[in-house]
Scaffold this active site. Structure first.
Site, PDB file in Angstrom:
ATOM      1  N   TYR A   1      71.599   9.798 -38.510  1.00  0.00           N
ATOM      2  CA  TYR A   1      71.020  10.074 -39.830  1.00  0.00           C
ATOM      3  C   TYR A   1      69.666  10.768 -39.680  1.00  0.00           C
ATOM      4  O   TYR A   1      69.347  11.704 -40.397  1.00  0.00           O
ATOM      5  CB  TYR A   1      70.864   8.781 -40.642  1.00  0.00           C
ATOM      6  CG  TYR A   1      70.494   9.071 -42.075  1.00  0.00           C
ATOM      7  CD1 TYR A   1      71.487   9.249 -43.045  1.00  0.00           C
ATOM      8  CD2 TYR A   1      69.163   9.208 -42.470  1.00  0.00           C
ATOM      9  CE1 TYR A   1      71.162   9.559 -44.346  1.00  0.00           C
ATOM     10  CE2 TYR A   1      68.827   9.525 -43.772  1.00  0.00           C
ATOM     11  CZ  TYR A   1      69.828   9.693 -44.714  1.00  0.00           C
ATOM     12  OH  TYR A   1      69.507  10.009 -46.001  1.00  0.00           O
TER      13      TYR A   1
ATOM     14  N   THR B   1      71.153  36.962 -58.093  1.00  0.00           N
ATOM     15  CA  THR B   1      71.576  36.017 -59.139  1.00  0.00           C
ATOM     16  C   THR B   1      70.936  34.630 -59.023  1.00  0.00           C
ATOM     17  O   THR B   1      70.223  34.191 -59.923  1.00  0.00           O
ATOM     18  CB  THR B   1      73.108  35.876 -59.115  1.00  0.00           C
ATOM     19  OG1 THR B   1      73.519  35.572 -57.781  1.00  0.00           O
ATOM     20  CG2 THR B   1      73.776  37.186 -59.541  1.00  0.00           C
TER      21      THR B   1
ATOM     22  N   ASP C   1      63.502  36.641 -48.670  1.00  0.00           N
ATOM     23  CA  ASP C   1      64.920  36.259 -48.713  1.00  0.00           C
ATOM     24  C   ASP C   1      65.564  36.929 -47.498  1.00  0.00           C
ATOM     25  O   ASP C   1      65.878  38.108 -47.514  1.00  0.00           O
ATOM     26  CB  ASP C   1      65.552  36.737 -50.027  1.00  0.00           C
ATOM     27  CG  ASP C   1      67.032  36.367 -50.110  1.00  0.00           C
ATOM     28  OD1 ASP C   1      67.619  36.011 -49.068  1.00  0.00           O
ATOM     29  OD2 ASP C   1      67.591  36.442 -51.221  1.00  0.00           O
TER      30      ASP C   1
ATOM     31  N   LYS D   1      75.563  34.057 -44.271  1.00  0.00           N
ATOM     32  CA  LYS D   1      75.710  35.505 -44.130  1.00  0.00           C
ATOM     33  C   LYS D   1      75.400  35.890 -42.678  1.00  0.00           C
ATOM     34  O   LYS D   1      76.208  35.650 -41.809  1.00  0.00           O
ATOM     35  CB  LYS D   1      74.772  36.228 -45.105  1.00  0.00           C
ATOM     36  CG  LYS D   1      74.606  35.565 -46.486  1.00  0.00           C
ATOM     37  CD  LYS D   1      75.758  35.726 -47.429  1.00  0.00           C
ATOM     38  CE  LYS D   1      75.655  34.952 -48.729  1.00  0.00           C
ATOM     39  NZ  LYS D   1      74.476  35.069 -49.532  1.00  0.00           N
TER      40      LYS D   1
ATOM     41  N   ARG E   1      79.916  43.350 -59.592  1.00  0.00           N
ATOM     42  CA  ARG E   1      78.464  43.290 -59.565  1.00  0.00           C
ATOM     43  C   ARG E   1      77.973  44.270 -60.629  1.00  0.00           C
ATOM     44  O   ARG E   1      77.583  45.387 -60.325  1.00  0.00           O
ATOM     45  CB  ARG E   1      77.925  43.673 -58.177  1.00  0.00           C
ATOM     46  CG  ARG E   1      77.941  42.524 -57.181  1.00  0.00           C
ATOM     47  CD  ARG E   1      77.111  41.370 -57.657  1.00  0.00           C
ATOM     48  NE  ARG E   1      77.059  40.239 -56.746  1.00  0.00           N
ATOM     49  CZ  ARG E   1      77.039  38.967 -57.145  1.00  0.00           C
ATOM     50  NH1 ARG E   1      77.141  38.660 -58.415  1.00  0.00           N
ATOM     51  NH2 ARG E   1      76.913  37.991 -56.297  1.00  0.00           N
TER      52      ARG E   1
ATOM     53  N   PHE F   1      79.341  34.954 -64.001  1.00  0.00           N
ATOM     54  CA  PHE F   1      80.359  35.726 -63.278  1.00  0.00           C
ATOM     55  C   PHE F   1      81.311  34.852 -62.469  1.00  0.00           C
ATOM     56  O   PHE F   1      82.447  35.216 -62.229  1.00  0.00           O
ATOM     57  CB  PHE F   1      79.690  36.765 -62.352  1.00  0.00           C
ATOM     58  CG  PHE F   1      78.744  36.168 -61.353  1.00  0.00           C
ATOM     59  CD1 PHE F   1      77.430  35.902 -61.694  1.00  0.00           C
ATOM     60  CD2 PHE F   1      79.168  35.864 -60.076  1.00  0.00           C
ATOM     61  CE1 PHE F   1      76.554  35.344 -60.778  1.00  0.00           C
ATOM     62  CE2 PHE F   1      78.308  35.303 -59.149  1.00  0.00           C
ATOM     63  CZ  PHE F   1      77.000  35.035 -59.500  1.00  0.00           C
TER      64      PHE F   1
END
Ligand SMILES: *Cc1c(COP(=O)(O)O)cnc(C)c1O
Length: 458
Positions: A73, A126, A216, A259, A383, A450
């Site tokens: 844990y 988004t 990002d 990604k 998109r 979407f």
């Protein structure tokens, strides 16, 4: 000159059979899915280009890493391996793991944003924008104009227009701008990279005003590869070196490891600021789990640590981005309208140019994704106006200039022959474009519509 081809730097050890439905079955499936490719069953899809998120193939090293999961844990060995990897490869000091990228976006937005703030960014994403808004900020797009033009061949369409940023600072004041949201690469612009020249200038400007940069870094290694290929002065640097240079110009980072980092699930928040780290470490136990696992199993963190190292290898990126370029070149040669130049994670079809007879209220990109599925079982993603959602104040649709369908290529999953099949289908759908009617929305969810919206044929 003698031809010298190159091929993927791996061979295939395990295969997953694909199934192809008949055209009649596909027509039925898309109606049942409300003309929304997100609502199709994956078993009904032949070649799945919905997203590159969590869909990449792991290496044998990563699979072996799963067996080394330390499922304690607290204080899992795999956490420390991941932490050391983030420090060494990415260069950020502090790590808080999360189950995926948006959980990190949630935390950094809550920590840095006050009600009434403004967050400038190189085009919206988004989930990123939604978390900024939910924390009380207004998102302001400061990407260069070229990014909104699918025909502009500018090589760094992810760049920030520093005049737009300066104008915002002059208008609202730097104290209302906690940070600039800077993404490598810009997903919604077509997977377009930012240049280091632009990032350095951005750093200079933001430092002058005490504004942070939140990175990002979902596709930072792909962005680095594009810099190596196209930006003056970087041809002799490795992808790994360029990744480090990008990160060193920023303060905090959110990562969707689904990604670039070649895992099926995982993400993190990274920061160089000890105060932000303290707060995030505290917050993560509320939303995700203890700060040494953040919603992930130990084995997931191990696979992520290995995937990060693989993601910054030059030959990996050459094959990854090279495959995307291959598909893009086939479509360009056939005269299909796509966003130029071809980006790093997918090829983006220009639905407005496919269907000049449809208005944005008839959802051309949603229509195109559905037509493509019916034609060949290839699944793509909208998109455009559906993804752009509604204006928070007026309640009206946001009408983005780009109305796109994304053919997103998972990493290390499909072969060149799959790309040929995709190109043939897209070309067919383009040749029959004038026969397509539009759609009307019959169900609209409140958030990120979407994903679950339903449509019927007009
Ligand atoms: C996928 C993605 C995110 C969100 O990450 P999740 O892991 O899906 O939550 C954020 N930014 C960009 C650019 C992305 O592509």
């Amino acid at each position: 000159m003698k031809r010298r081809s190159w091929a993927e730097p791996y061979k295939i050890k395990m295969v997953e059979p694909l199934r192809m439905l008949s055209k009649k079955e596909r027509e039925k499936a898309i109606v049942e899915a409300g003309y929304n490719t997100f609502l199709l069953r994956s078993e009904d899809v032949y070649i799945d280009l919905l997203t590159d998120s969590g869909t990449s193939a792991m290496s044998d090293r990563q699979w072996a890493g799963l067996m080394l999961g330390d499922e304690a844990y607290a204080g899992s060995r795999n956490f420390y391996h991941l932490e050391e990897t983030v420090q060494n490869i990415y260069g950020y000091k502090h790590l808080v793991p999360t189950h995926q990228g948006r959980a990190a976006e949630h935390m950094i937005s809550k920590i840095l944003i006050k009600e009434g703030d403004f967050i400038p960014g190189n085009m919206y994403f988004t989930t990123t924008k939604l978390h900024q808004e939910m924390a009380g900020a207004k998102f302001v797009d400061v990407i260069i104009d070229e990014a909104h033009d699918p025909n502009s061949e500018y090589p760094f369409k992810g760049d920030i227009d520093l005049n737009k940023l300066q104008a915002l600072i002059d208008k609202v004041g730097a104290d209302k701008i906690p940070y600039v949201a800077m993404a490598t690469t810009v997903n919604m612009a077509g997977g377009q990279p930012i240049s280091l020249k632009n990032l350095k200038a951005l750093r200079k400007l933001t430092q002058k005003y005490g504004i942070d940069i939140v990175h990002d870094m979902t596709r930072v290694a792909e962005n680095a590869y594009m810099i190596q290929q196209k930006e003056e002065g970087y041809q002799d640097k490795t992808v790994a070196e360029i990744v480090k240079e990008i990160n060193d110009l920023t303060d905090h980072a959110t990562m969707s490891a689904k990604k670039d980092a070649l895992v099926n699930i995982g993400g993190f928040l990274a920061t160089n600021d000890p105060n932000v780290f303290q707060e995030a470490r505290n917050m993560v136990v509320v939303y995700e789990g203890l700060h040494t696992y953040g919603g992930l199993a130990g084995r997931d963190m191990e696979a992520m640590a290995i995937g990060i190292k693989e993601s910054v290898m030059d030959d990996h990126q050459r094959a990854r981005v090279g495959q995307v370029q291959y598909l893009g070149d086939l479509l360009l040669k056939a005269g299909v309208p796509v966003v130029k130049p071809i980006g790093t994670h997918g090829v983006f079809l220009d639905a407005k140019a496919f269907y000049p007879h449809l208005s944005q209220d008839e959802f051309p990109a949603q229509t195109l994704a559905a037509e493509l599925y019916v034609d060949s079982g290839v699944r793509a993603m909208e998109r455009g106006v559906v993804s752009a959602g509604r204006n928070k104040e007026t309640g009206k649709h946001n009408y983005p200039k780009l109305e796109l369908v994304r053919l997103t290529i998972p990493r290390r999953v499909y072969t060149q022959a799959h790309m040929d099949v995709v190109a043939e289908s897209v070309i067919d759908v383009y040749e029959n474009a004038k026969n397509a009617g539009g759609l009307k929305m019959v169900y609209e969810p409140k958030y990120l519509r979407f994903f679950q919206a339903r449509f019927e044929k007009l």
